[in-house]
Design a protein around this motif. Sequence first.
Motif, PDB file in Angstrom:
ATOM      1  N   GLN A  20      57.140  72.714  -3.291  1.00  0.00           N
ATOM      2  CA  GLN A  20      55.964  72.203  -2.595  1.00  0.00           C
ATOM      3  C   GLN A  20      54.722  72.874  -3.174  1.00  0.00           C
ATOM      4  OE1 GLN A  20      56.731  69.656  -0.618  1.00  0.00           O
ATOM      5  NE2 GLN A  20      58.842  70.163  -1.132  1.00  0.00           N
ATOM      6  N   ASN A  21      53.627  72.154  -3.214  1.00  0.00           N
ATOM      7  CA  ASN A  21      52.432  72.639  -3.868  1.00  0.00           C
ATOM      8  C   ASN A  21      51.195  72.182  -3.092  1.00  0.00           C
ATOM      9  OD1 ASN A  21      50.373  73.240  -5.646  1.00  0.00           O
ATOM     10  ND2 ASN A  21      51.373  72.354  -7.414  1.00  0.00           N
ATOM     11  N   ASP A  22      50.324  73.123  -2.747  1.00  0.00           N
ATOM     12  CA  ASP A  22      49.073  72.785  -2.062  1.00  0.00           C
ATOM     13  C   ASP A  22      47.906  72.690  -3.037  1.00  0.00           C
ATOM     14  OD1 ASP A  22      50.226  72.662   0.467  1.00  0.00           O
ATOM     15  OD2 ASP A  22      49.933  74.791   0.825  1.00  0.00           O
ATOM     16  N   SER A  23      48.187  72.753  -4.301  1.00  0.00           N
ATOM     17  CA  SER A  23      47.149  72.713  -5.328  1.00  0.00           C
ATOM     18  C   SER A  23      46.691  71.277  -5.582  1.00  0.00           C
ATOM     19  CB  SER A  23      47.714  73.307  -6.623  1.00  0.00           C
ATOM     20  OG  SER A  23      46.811  73.128  -7.687  1.00  0.00           O
ATOM     21  N   ASN A  24      45.549  71.152  -6.235  1.00  0.00           N
ATOM     22  CA  ASN A  24      45.074  69.838  -6.668  1.00  0.00           C
ATOM     23  C   ASN A  24      45.857  69.325  -7.869  1.00  0.00           C
ATOM     24  OD1 ASN A  24      43.109  69.693  -4.688  1.00  0.00           O
ATOM     25  ND2 ASN A  24      41.596  70.729  -5.945  1.00  0.00           N
ATOM     26  N   LEU A  25      46.598  70.216  -8.514  1.00  0.00           N
ATOM     27  CA  LEU A  25      47.414  69.844  -9.671  1.00  0.00           C
ATOM     28  C   LEU A  25      48.842  69.578  -9.204  1.00  0.00           C
ATOM     29  CD1 LEU A  25      46.140  72.563 -12.153  1.00  0.00           C
ATOM     30  CD2 LEU A  25      45.455  70.166 -12.033  1.00  0.00           C
TER      31      LEU A  25
END
Length: 64
Positions: A20-25
């Motif tokens: 899971q990733n909360d980044s814009n990428l």
Amino acid sequence: MTAKCFDILLAALQTNPVFQNDSNLPQMPVAAQLAIGLYHFGHYGNAISTTMVALWAGVAYGTV
């Protein structure tokens, strides 16, 4: 590894927080990450390098 085993492993890992990733990428799809990891793990020593894995997977060297 059979396709069925891959799918079972993918289903077990797909919800893991590490993917899971909360980044814009956005991250690479979990299936692609798993395939690259398994391919790399299946080789050792002089038989494989990150460059060879990158070429096999069609991704950048730094991605592997």
